[in-house]
Design a protein around this motif. Structure first.
Motif, short mmCIF file in Angstrom:
data_model
loop_
_atom_site.label_atom_id
_atom_site.label_comp_id
_atom_site.label_asym_id
_atom_site.label_seq_id
_atom_site.Cartn_x
_atom_site.Cartn_y
_atom_site.Cartn_z
N UNK A 256 0.86 -1.19 0.00
CA UNK A 256 0.00 0.00 0.00
C UNK A 256 0.90 1.24 0.00
N UNK A 257 0.48 2.32 -0.65
CA UNK A 257 1.36 3.49 -0.79
C UNK A 257 1.45 4.35 0.45
N UNK A 258 0.60 4.10 1.47
CA UNK A 258 0.49 5.05 2.58
C UNK A 258 1.78 5.24 3.36
N UNK A 259 2.57 4.21 3.67
CA UNK A 259 3.84 4.48 4.39
C UNK A 259 4.76 5.41 3.61
N UNK A 260 4.87 5.21 2.29
CA UNK A 260 5.73 6.05 1.48
C UNK A 260 5.19 7.47 1.40
N UNK A 261 3.88 7.62 1.19
CA UNK A 261 3.28 8.95 1.11
C UNK A 261 3.41 9.68 2.44
N UNK A 262 3.23 8.95 3.53
CA UNK A 262 3.37 9.55 4.86
C UNK A 262 4.77 10.11 5.04
N UNK A 263 5.79 9.30 4.65
CA UNK A 263 7.17 9.74 4.80
C UNK A 263 7.46 10.93 3.89
N UNK A 264 7.03 10.91 2.65
CA UNK A 264 7.28 12.02 1.72
C UNK A 264 6.63 13.31 2.21
N UNK A 265 5.43 13.20 2.76
CA UNK A 265 4.73 14.39 3.24
C UNK A 265 5.51 15.04 4.38
N UNK A 266 5.87 14.25 5.39
CA UNK A 266 6.54 14.83 6.55
C UNK A 266 7.98 15.23 6.25
N UNK A 267 8.64 14.51 5.35
CA UNK A 267 9.99 14.90 4.95
C UNK A 267 9.96 16.25 4.24
N UNK A 268 8.96 16.44 3.37
CA UNK A 268 8.83 17.71 2.65
C UNK A 268 8.48 18.84 3.61
N UNK A 269 7.60 18.54 4.56
CA UNK A 269 7.14 19.56 5.50
C UNK A 269 8.26 20.03 6.42
N UNK A 270 9.13 19.10 6.82
CA UNK A 270 10.15 19.43 7.80
C UNK A 270 11.49 19.83 7.21
N UNK A 271 11.76 19.42 5.99
CA UNK A 271 13.08 19.66 5.41
C UNK A 271 13.32 21.15 5.14
N UNK A 272 12.29 21.88 4.70
CA UNK A 272 12.50 23.30 4.37
C UNK A 272 12.93 24.11 5.60
#
Length: 329
Positions: A256-272
């Motif tokens: 299921x894509x949810x673990x990957x999408x969850x990680x991408x969302x929070x990585x994008x949100x916090x990296x900036x």
């Protein structure tokens, strides 16, 4: 708030296993039972032989959409592990000190809370109580001989009291026990550090669905049933080492894509903001600030490594050693 933090953390670990290391997980089971997974409450029995068996258990939950509602029976020490342990404490995870006189009330209370749980849940339990090592296995088999119990080759003796109480507390709420036996192809010895380094493993998981009404209610009969179950698990492991496969149909549940999408969302949100803070530090040319930042990174790295150490077999608890020695005397 704590619930979502915990689910995010677990999803990140599952993402590392599925998407970062690319670990394959083949499920061996009855296709008729396969259709029921994720659609009913269940007690999941896991063997305890590998450093990442808990992670493979979560992966099993995620493939059938119950990761967010999975619960565990865990040792009390894990509640003190930074971040995940603290959040587990508030999220209906059941902890035990592994002193049955003290644990019984705590375990029963935690299980009773699950009777009104609004979603389908899986309750994960390691009946052996501690992870397999050769030393613990030797002592465990000495206890088996002293008590007249059948010896096991690939497992420790199961702890029957916690399982019996779990079955009694969740009867008429849980539909079945999922007896799950995990192994890895080619004699792989997986580790969490290997997963973090992107190493790919090949897991095979054999799952049997056993209706809860087939399990005796009486404590002694339930204990005998569990000992027979572990003899069967031992036989499955013996056959796996000979043939490289488990009984049943081999199925690879879709990722299921949810673990990957969850990680991408929070990585994008916090990296900036993190990158912006680091850029400001560098532009300020404050060596003290940069040194403090570097020290913080070292502390975080050491903390993560210590958390990984909780899963390492050679640093496992001495519970199986000390407790069994006491039974011998």
């Amino acid at each position: 708030m704590g619930y979502f933090c915990l689910v995010r953390y677990i999803y990140k670990l599952v993402m590392l296993l599925e998407w970062w290391s690319g670990t394959d997980c083949t499920l061996y089971t009855d296709p008729v039972n396969y259709s029921k997974y994720g659609k009913e409450n269940a007690i999941v029995i896991l063997n305890h032989n590998f450093e990442i068996d808990f992670l493979c258990g979560w992966n099993f939950c995620e493939r059938f959409g119950v990761l967010g509602s999975s619960k565990v029976l865990a040792k009390k020490e894990l509640s003190y592990v930074p971040v995940i342990g603290w959040m587990w404490y508030f999220l209906e995870m059941v902890f035990c000190k592994r002193k049955w006189e003290e644990d019984r009330k705590t375990v029963v209370k935690g299980l009773q809370n699950l009777r009104d749980y609004p979603e389908h849940f899986w309750f994960l339990i390691h009946c052996e109580g501690t992870r397999f090592t050769e030393k613990k296995h030797e002592i465990s088999m000495q206890v088996a001989e002293a008590k007249g119990l059948p010896k096991l080759k690939y497992h420790l003796l199961p702890r029957t009291k916690g399982f019996a109480v779990t079955v009694q507390s969740l009867r008429n709420v849980v539909s079945a026990v999922y007896d799950s036996t995990l192994n890895f192809k080619n004699n792989e010895n997986p580790s969490l550090l290997g997963v973090l380094n992107g190493k790919k493993y090949h897991a095979d998981l054999y799952v049997r669905r056993i209706p809860l009404e087939e399990i005796p209610e009486n404590d002694q009969e339930c204990a005998q049933w569990l000992h027979r179950l572990y003899q069967e698990k031992d036989a499955f492991q013996e056959e796996y080492y000979k043939t490289g496969i488990y009984p049943g149909t081999a199925i690879v549940p879709p990722r299921r894509p949810w673990p990957l999408l969850n990680w991408l969302f929070w990585a994008s949100l916090l990296s900036y903001p993190l990158c912006k803070v680091l850029a400001n530090m560098i532009s300020s040319r404050s060596y003290l600030t940069l040194a403090m930042f570097a020290l913080l990174m070292v502390i975080v790295s050491v903390g993560v490594r210590r958390m990984i150490g909780v899963t390492e077999i050679d640093r496992g608890s001495t519970y199986g050693n000390n407790e069994n020695k006491q039974k011998q005397t």
